[in-house]
Motif scaffolding. Structure first.
Motif, short mmCIF file in Angstrom:
data_model
loop_
_atom_site.label_atom_id
_atom_site.label_comp_id
_atom_site.label_asym_id
_atom_site.label_seq_id
_atom_site.Cartn_x
_atom_site.Cartn_y
_atom_site.Cartn_z
N LEU A 99 0.83 -1.20 0.00
CA LEU A 99 0.00 0.00 0.00
C LEU A 99 0.86 1.26 0.00
O LEU A 99 0.55 2.23 -0.69
N SER A 100 1.97 1.23 0.72
CA SER A 100 2.89 2.38 0.74
C SER A 100 3.48 2.62 -0.64
O SER A 100 3.56 3.75 -1.10
N TYR A 101 3.91 1.53 -1.30
CA TYR A 101 4.45 1.70 -2.64
C TYR A 101 3.39 2.24 -3.59
O TYR A 101 3.68 3.12 -4.40
N PHE A 102 2.19 1.73 -3.51
CA PHE A 102 1.11 2.18 -4.40
C PHE A 102 0.87 3.69 -4.23
O PHE A 102 0.78 4.43 -5.21
N ILE A 103 0.79 4.14 -3.00
CA ILE A 103 0.56 5.56 -2.73
C ILE A 103 1.73 6.41 -3.20
O ILE A 103 1.56 7.47 -3.81
N LEU A 104 2.95 5.94 -2.94
CA LEU A 104 4.14 6.68 -3.37
C LEU A 104 4.27 6.71 -4.89
O LEU A 104 4.72 7.71 -5.46
#
Length: 123
Positions: A99-104
């Protein structure tokens, strides 16, 4: 967090952390049965290798399609949360990293897209 280099560095960190988590998970922390270990590595870790070069070189197109690829790992993390034992907390970490990678990745696309649009409109 409007600096594209910072966002790119954080995205690469999340992506490589997810790769390391899956490798450790499948080899050491909670490996599947020995006869399924290589299949699990190919199907779970293999797809992460496809966009790696483009992500490391900060290519916008790679960020756009790898954002969709990473959602598979989000779903895998949710499914792993239903299991007992170490798979539960490993799944939780996988959810956070994917989820962090997706948002970033979305943030990186917005930052670099607005700068590219400003350059073409200013001419």
């Amino acid at each position: 967090m409007n600096n594209p280099r910072t966002v790119h560095l954080l995205a690469v960190t999340c992506y490589l952390s997810l790769f390391a988590l899956l490798m450790a998970w499948l080899i050491w922390l909670a490996p599947p049965a020995p006869e399924y270990r290589s299949i699990a590595l190919i199907f779970l870790v293999g797809p992460l290798l496809l966009p790696l070069r483009g992500i490391l070189h900060a290519r916008r197109y790679t960020f756009s399609w790898s954002g969709m690829l990473i959602l598979i790992y989000f779903v895998h993390g949710i499914a792993s949360m239903a299991a007992a034992g170490p798979a539960r907390w490993l799944g939780a970490i996988e959810i956070v990293l994917s989820l962090s990678y997706f948002i970033l990745a979305i943030r990186y696309l917005r930052i670099t897209g607005s700068k590219a649009a400003n350059k073409t409109h200013s001419r």
